[in-house]
Design a protein around this motif. Structure first.
Motif, PDB file in Angstrom:
ATOM      1  N   ASP A  85      -2.517  84.898  44.888  1.00 32.91           N
ATOM      2  CA  ASP A  85      -1.284  84.685  44.645  1.00 32.91           C
ATOM      3  C   ASP A  85      -0.371  85.185  45.763  1.00 32.91           C
ATOM      4  OD1 ASP A  85      -1.685  87.281  43.717  1.00 32.91           O
ATOM      5  OD2 ASP A  85       0.028  87.192  42.331  1.00 32.91           O
ATOM      6  N   TYR A  88      -1.035  82.893  48.496  1.00 31.66           N
ATOM      7  CA  TYR A  88      -0.102  81.395  48.353  1.00 31.66           C
ATOM      8  C   TYR A  88       1.313  81.725  48.585  1.00 31.66           C
ATOM      9  CZ  TYR A  88       2.463  78.504  45.419  1.00 31.66           C
ATOM     10  OH  TYR A  88       3.309  77.367  44.842  1.00 31.66           O
ATOM     11  N   MET A 116      -8.436  79.046  48.203  1.00 33.00           N
ATOM     12  CA  MET A 116      -7.461  78.683  47.029  1.00 33.00           C
ATOM     13  C   MET A 116      -6.133  78.655  47.317  1.00 33.00           C
ATOM     14  SD  MET A 116      -9.357  80.549  43.636  1.00 33.00           S
ATOM     15  CE  MET A 116     -10.371  81.795  44.048  1.00 33.00           C
ATOM     16  N   GLU A 119      -5.337  75.580  49.377  1.00 31.29           N
ATOM     17  CA  GLU A 119      -5.191  74.147  48.530  1.00 31.29           C
ATOM     18  C   GLU A 119      -3.955  74.007  47.738  1.00 31.29           C
ATOM     19  OE1 GLU A 119      -8.517  73.307  45.756  1.00 31.29           O
ATOM     20  OE2 GLU A 119     -10.061  73.824  47.559  1.00 31.29           O
ATOM     21  N   MET A 120      -3.620  75.151  47.206  1.00 34.07           N
ATOM     22  CA  MET A 120      -2.486  75.219  46.436  1.00 34.07           C
ATOM     23  C   MET A 120      -1.257  74.996  47.235  1.00 34.07           C
ATOM     24  SD  MET A 120      -3.216  78.811  44.361  1.00 34.07           S
ATOM     25  CE  MET A 120      -1.709  79.201  43.738  1.00 34.07           C
ATOM     26  N   GLU A 124       1.395  71.229  47.337  1.00 31.99           N
ATOM     27  CA  GLU A 124       2.723  71.363  47.416  1.00 31.99           C
ATOM     28  C   GLU A 124       3.315  70.704  48.537  1.00 31.99           C
ATOM     29  OE1 GLU A 124       4.924  74.771  46.046  1.00 31.99           O
ATOM     30  OE2 GLU A 124       3.427  75.445  44.878  1.00 31.99           O
TER      31      GLU A 124
END
Lengths: 331, 331
Positions: A85, A88, A116, A119-120, A124
């Protein structure tokens, strides 16, 4: 534990706070995600350059945030990848119309987190690419790495990409710069001592009073071999040969030469190493166009050093010459 | 001995050679007198600034040679004053029509060497003055010092005098700048470990695994007391109070704040200290106009740090802002 710490669990946010207090006009601190970013980033006119990795390698990575260098960096605990997180949120916080380039040193933990997060962010609609740095010639595969590890060569990738982004290059062009530097830079290090992560309170490996680890990783990963400590020039010769033969570097090359301290070695010793490395470069027919002696990528207070060679051309020399500013400075 | 050395007896000239090889356009090396000078000095249009002391405190003193800083520096062996003839030859090599200012950190060995060298130079008609730096508030008199010791505050004296000399100030005016900075700067340090001089091969003092030396000198001289290691903030509070109460600094002061590493402490820990020091300065009503976090005056690989406050005014801020260049750099 011979360290300046308060609560070891708060070591990372506390030093990050210090960095931002020391650079109030330049940087801002998001404590929740242990992220430092340039106040004036993102800028939609240029690509954002982002990095994030375990702490304990300072000034890499978080002290390399600044104009012409990184736009932002999130830090994990000492020697631990940042959480997904945080990665991200760092990409989101630096999302630019021109795109985001994430520079990842090649460790499995960092790659997983950034894969990850990338990708996230892409889901978006954020335009983000990822590049893996792997300049350490010591070993193929390692304790925490498939393939080669990323170490001090990371500095040159950041410096060149930061300059290219500042010059308004596109995401693909900045990515190509990262690729070019990574293909042109090689490093190998040696450790004389271990270090002690604050939250662990004990050393990360055992090493005898007369021993060194040749080809050590920056988390204390084993290198090529354990040996008795040799004279400085003998150590440099082994590092230099391993690095110079790898691409290979050839007579006539223009190079940047770096002696990087691993944290606990005084700068006087680094210049003893530099003297020999410079002579070896000249004997090999290389022209040392630029040199770097100091701490760029460390392992807390580990006594040790690494040697990096970067093969230059006109484009890379221009990128290295471009103005840049980071938290670590003398004046 | 966990060090990068070849022959310990050649440690100092070998690292000095490295410094000059890394700065070929800027510096030249006289091996006989272990002296590094700016290639373009002396310049008869400006005062020469000179220093020379024991080695082991790098980047002080010899890595502080460069435009806007020192014109030249001769080094003794580790923790030993340079010989009189080296001091004398350094003054002669930097003799300028505008005069020579010798900045001496207050240790008896250094003072004796520079006193004799200054007399010898004056007898030859060289216009030379000497100034003693004594910013360490820890103790009056010490193992190797009558009066207070000179430590990291030295950096500010050099920086300001170098800028004043570059601006064409007279010898008396540059001397007055040294006096003003020295009257306005105070430092205190703490050591967590000893260090090992290469030629000695053993530590210079004994200290327990849970102990620190509060007010340590940069040659391991005793400070105010031996104590058990405290949390970083508690250590900073003691250093800050000792320093701030000394002149005293008062609410409303504009200050420069330095956290100086003693050699073996990673920069992450220095920023933990900086965060607290900055907060304490703000609480005291000081404005931190400039800050310095890194290694300025070390004791080889000693783990430890010092805190320095410099009281500023318009003149000093301008002198600190002036451009300068030294061997120690990031880019």
């Amino acid at each position: 534990m011979k360290k300046f710490v308060n609560d070891p669990a708060k070591f990372v946010p506390e030093f990050m706070k210090g960095i931002v207090l020391a650079n109030p006009g330049l940087l801002e601190f998001n404590e929740e995600f242990q992220m430092i970013k340039r106040k004036d980033a993102p800028n939609n006119a240029r690509v954002s350059i982002v990095q994030g990795s375990g702490s304990g390698h300072e000034p890499a990575h978080v002290m390399a945030v600044g104009p012409g260098m990184l736009d932002g960096s999130c830090q994990g605990a000492v020697f631990a990848a940042p959480p997904v997180d945080a990665c991200y949120e760092t990409i989101k916080a630096l999302a630019s119309d021109a795109g985001v380039l994430v520079l990842v040193n090649n460790y499995q933990g960092d790659r997983m987190a950034w894969d990850m997060a990338t990708e996230m962010a892409q889901a978006e609609g954020i335009n983000v690419k990822q590049f893996h740095i792997n300049d350490d010639v010591a070993v193929e595969d390692s304790l925490y790495t498939v393939g080669r590890r990323g170490v001090a060569g990371n500095f040159f990738v950041i410096k060149a990409c930061g300059a290219a982004a500042a010059a308004g290059k596109s995401l693909d062009e900045v990515y190509a710069v990262a690729e070019k530097v990574n293909n042109s830079v090689r490093t190998m290090g040696v450790a004389l001592t271990s270090c002690i992560p604050p939250a662990k309170g004990t050393t990360i490996f055992q090493i005898g009073d007369d021993e060194m680890e040749v080809g050590v990783g920056i988390h204390g990963e084993p290198g090529r071999r354990r040996d008795t400590i040799k004279p400085a020039d003998v150590i440099v010769d082994e590092l230099f040969d391993a690095v110079a033969q790898d691409i290979p570097f050839v007579s006539g090359d223009r190079v940047a030469l770096m002696i990087n301290g691993l944290g606990g070695t005084p700068i006087s010793e680094l210049y003893v190493l530099y003297a020999r490395a410079h002579e070896r470069a000249e004997q090999a027919g290389f022209t040392v166009v630029r040199n770097y002696v100091g701490e760029y990528c460390t392992s807390l207070e580990m006594a040790g050093a690494s040697l990096t060679l970067l093969k230059l051309d006109g484009e890379l020399e221009t990128l290295l010459d471009a103005p840049a500013e980071v938290a670590v400075r003398i004046f």
